[in-house]
Design a protein around this motif. Structure first.
Motif, PDB file in Angstrom:
ATOM      1  N   VAL A  12     -21.944  52.282  17.136  1.00  0.00           N
ATOM      2  CA  VAL A  12     -21.328  52.371  18.326  1.00  0.00           C
ATOM      3  C   VAL A  12     -20.420  51.152  18.660  1.00  0.00           C
ATOM      4  N   PRO A  13     -19.181  51.699  19.127  1.00  0.00           N
ATOM      5  CA  PRO A  13     -17.977  50.512  19.284  1.00  0.00           C
ATOM      6  C   PRO A  13     -18.563  49.509  20.399  1.00  0.00           C
ATOM      7  N   SER A  14     -18.115  48.115  20.242  1.00  0.00           N
ATOM      8  CA  SER A  14     -18.434  47.230  21.466  1.00  0.00           C
ATOM      9  C   SER A  14     -17.643  47.600  22.570  1.00  0.00           C
ATOM     10  N   LEU A  15     -17.909  47.374  23.677  1.00  0.00           N
ATOM     11  CA  LEU A  15     -17.283  47.604  25.193  1.00  0.00           C
ATOM     12  C   LEU A  15     -17.048  46.303  25.654  1.00  0.00           C
ATOM     13  N   PRO A  16     -16.092  46.232  26.325  1.00  0.00           N
ATOM     14  CA  PRO A  16     -16.133  44.969  27.604  1.00  0.00           C
ATOM     15  C   PRO A  16     -17.380  44.586  28.305  1.00  0.00           C
ATOM     16  N   SER A  17     -17.854  43.781  28.790  1.00  0.00           N
ATOM     17  CA  SER A  17     -18.887  43.582  29.582  1.00  0.00           C
ATOM     18  C   SER A  17     -18.622  43.950  31.032  1.00  0.00           C
ATOM     19  N   THR A  18     -17.025  43.837  31.481  1.00  0.00           N
ATOM     20  CA  THR A  18     -16.777  44.071  32.886  1.00  0.00           C
ATOM     21  C   THR A  18     -15.254  44.632  32.571  1.00  0.00           C
ATOM     22  N   LEU A  19     -14.928  45.612  33.216  1.00  0.00           N
ATOM     23  CA  LEU A  19     -13.608  46.210  33.463  1.00  0.00           C
ATOM     24  C   LEU A  19     -12.639  45.652  34.527  1.00  0.00           C
ATOM     25  N   GLN A  20     -12.931  44.459  34.919  1.00  0.00           N
ATOM     26  CA  GLN A  20     -12.053  43.756  36.249  1.00  0.00           C
ATOM     27  C   GLN A  20     -10.903  43.078  35.620  1.00  0.00           C
ATOM     28  N   ILE A  21     -10.015  43.023  36.246  1.00  0.00           N
ATOM     29  CA  ILE A  21      -8.885  41.973  35.930  1.00  0.00           C
ATOM     30  C   ILE A  21      -8.781  40.931  36.876  1.00  0.00           C
ATOM     31  N   LYS A  22      -8.454  39.725  36.385  1.00  0.00           N
ATOM     32  CA  LYS A  22      -8.504  38.700  37.139  1.00  0.00           C
ATOM     33  C   LYS A  22      -7.124  37.826  37.266  1.00  0.00           C
ATOM     34  N   SER A  23      -6.606  37.391  38.272  1.00  0.00           N
ATOM     35  CA  SER A  23      -5.524  36.588  38.417  1.00  0.00           C
ATOM     36  C   SER A  23      -5.733  35.187  38.781  1.00  0.00           C
ATOM     37  N   PHE A  24      -4.959  34.316  38.436  1.00  0.00           N
ATOM     38  CA  PHE A  24      -5.064  33.082  38.630  1.00  0.00           C
ATOM     39  C   PHE A  24      -4.065  32.289  39.709  1.00  0.00           C
ATOM     40  N   ASN A  25      -4.515  32.090  40.679  1.00  0.00           N
ATOM     41  CA  ASN A  25      -3.767  31.928  41.942  1.00  0.00           C
ATOM     42  C   ASN A  25      -2.723  30.578  41.718  1.00  0.00           C
ATOM     43  N   ARG A  26      -3.516  29.645  40.865  1.00  0.00           N
ATOM     44  CA  ARG A  26      -2.902  28.339  40.404  1.00  0.00           C
ATOM     45  C   ARG A  26      -1.658  28.634  39.401  1.00  0.00           C
ATOM     46  N   ASN A  31       8.246  34.209  39.371  1.00  0.00           N
ATOM     47  CA  ASN A  31       8.563  35.138  38.367  1.00  0.00           C
ATOM     48  C   ASN A  31       7.809  35.413  37.495  1.00  0.00           C
ATOM     49  N   SER A  32       6.550  35.017  37.683  1.00  0.00           N
ATOM     50  CA  SER A  32       5.366  35.441  36.450  1.00  0.00           C
ATOM     51  C   SER A  32       4.212  35.104  37.136  1.00  0.00           C
ATOM     52  N   VAL A  33       3.011  35.953  36.620  1.00  0.00           N
ATOM     53  CA  VAL A  33       1.739  35.581  36.917  1.00  0.00           C
ATOM     54  C   VAL A  33       0.892  35.543  35.865  1.00  0.00           C
ATOM     55  N   THR A  34      -0.438  35.273  35.844  1.00  0.00           N
ATOM     56  CA  THR A  34      -1.202  35.254  34.623  1.00  0.00           C
ATOM     57  C   THR A  34      -2.467  35.990  35.149  1.00  0.00           C
ATOM     58  N   LEU A  35      -2.626  37.071  34.152  1.00  0.00           N
ATOM     59  CA  LEU A  35      -3.814  37.702  34.218  1.00  0.00           C
ATOM     60  C   LEU A  35      -4.800  37.675  33.077  1.00  0.00           C
ATOM     61  N   ALA A  36      -6.353  37.891  33.442  1.00  0.00           N
ATOM     62  CA  ALA A  36      -7.205  37.726  32.339  1.00  0.00           C
ATOM     63  C   ALA A  36      -8.137  38.886  32.381  1.00  0.00           C
ATOM     64  N   ALA A  60      -3.883  41.411  50.883  1.00  0.00           N
ATOM     65  CA  ALA A  60      -4.078  40.071  50.426  1.00  0.00           C
ATOM     66  C   ALA A  60      -4.949  40.158  49.034  1.00  0.00           C
ATOM     67  N   GLU A  61      -4.760  39.072  48.257  1.00  0.00           N
ATOM     68  CA  GLU A  61      -5.419  39.060  46.951  1.00  0.00           C
ATOM     69  C   GLU A  61      -6.454  38.062  47.028  1.00  0.00           C
ATOM     70  N   GLY A  62      -7.545  38.345  46.161  1.00  0.00           N
ATOM     71  CA  GLY A  62      -8.664  37.279  45.969  1.00  0.00           C
ATOM     72  C   GLY A  62      -8.506  36.618  44.578  1.00  0.00           C
ATOM     73  N   GLU A  63      -8.719  35.418  44.550  1.00  0.00           N
ATOM     74  CA  GLU A  63      -8.754  34.784  43.148  1.00  0.00           C
ATOM     75  C   GLU A  63     -10.328  34.730  42.557  1.00  0.00           C
ATOM     76  N   LEU A  64     -10.494  35.403  41.467  1.00  0.00           N
ATOM     77  CA  LEU A  64     -11.819  35.492  40.733  1.00  0.00           C
ATOM     78  C   LEU A  64     -12.193  34.400  39.988  1.00  0.00           C
ATOM     79  N   ASN A  65     -13.387  34.359  39.498  1.00  0.00           N
ATOM     80  CA  ASN A  65     -13.737  33.079  38.721  1.00  0.00           C
ATOM     81  C   ASN A  65     -13.151  33.192  37.370  1.00  0.00           C
ATOM     82  N   PRO A  66     -12.243  32.246  37.053  1.00  0.00           N
ATOM     83  CA  PRO A  66     -11.360  32.360  35.693  1.00  0.00           C
ATOM     84  C   PRO A  66     -12.184  31.962  34.797  1.00  0.00           C
TER      85      PRO A  66
END
Length: 111
Positions: A12-26, A31-36, A60-66
């Protein structure tokens, strides 16, 4: 269900533990954003798509745990003060992409 008679293949192929995308407010600029997002232990190909939103659609957006993110991307070439929706797809060897949850991020108006 995936089966194989080859002894060297994983069942069985491995899958990510979560399918959430995170953004870094800092790390959000004019002209750019950082996603993880969480990846897998296997070497994988990711496709990132963006869509610009009108001002009435932006919320409004929320910053998640990076600290939990393992794969990051800096998305450049964006317009200041605009909201974008980002979609990330994990492209698997068997041809079925896995879509992460969409993420809305707004660039800074002034830097």
């Amino acid at each position: 269900m995936q089966t194989s008679s080859a002894y060297h293949r994983r069942g069985v192929p491995s899958l990510p533990s979560t399918l959430q995308i995170k953004s870094f407010n800092r790390l959000r600029g004019c002209n750019s954003v950082t996603l993880a997002w969480m990846g897998t232990e296997e070497r994988s190909l990711y496709c990132v798509y963006r869509r610009k939103l009108g001002n009435s659609e932006a919320e409004a957006e929320g910053e998640l745990n990076p600290r939990r993110a393992v794969t990051t991307a800096v998305i450049g070439g964006l317009e200041p003060g605009m909201a974008y929706v980002f979609d990330v797809y994990l492209m698997r060897r068997w041809g079925i992409p896995i879509k992460y949850a969409s993420k809305m991020v707004k660039t800074r108006k002034e830097c």
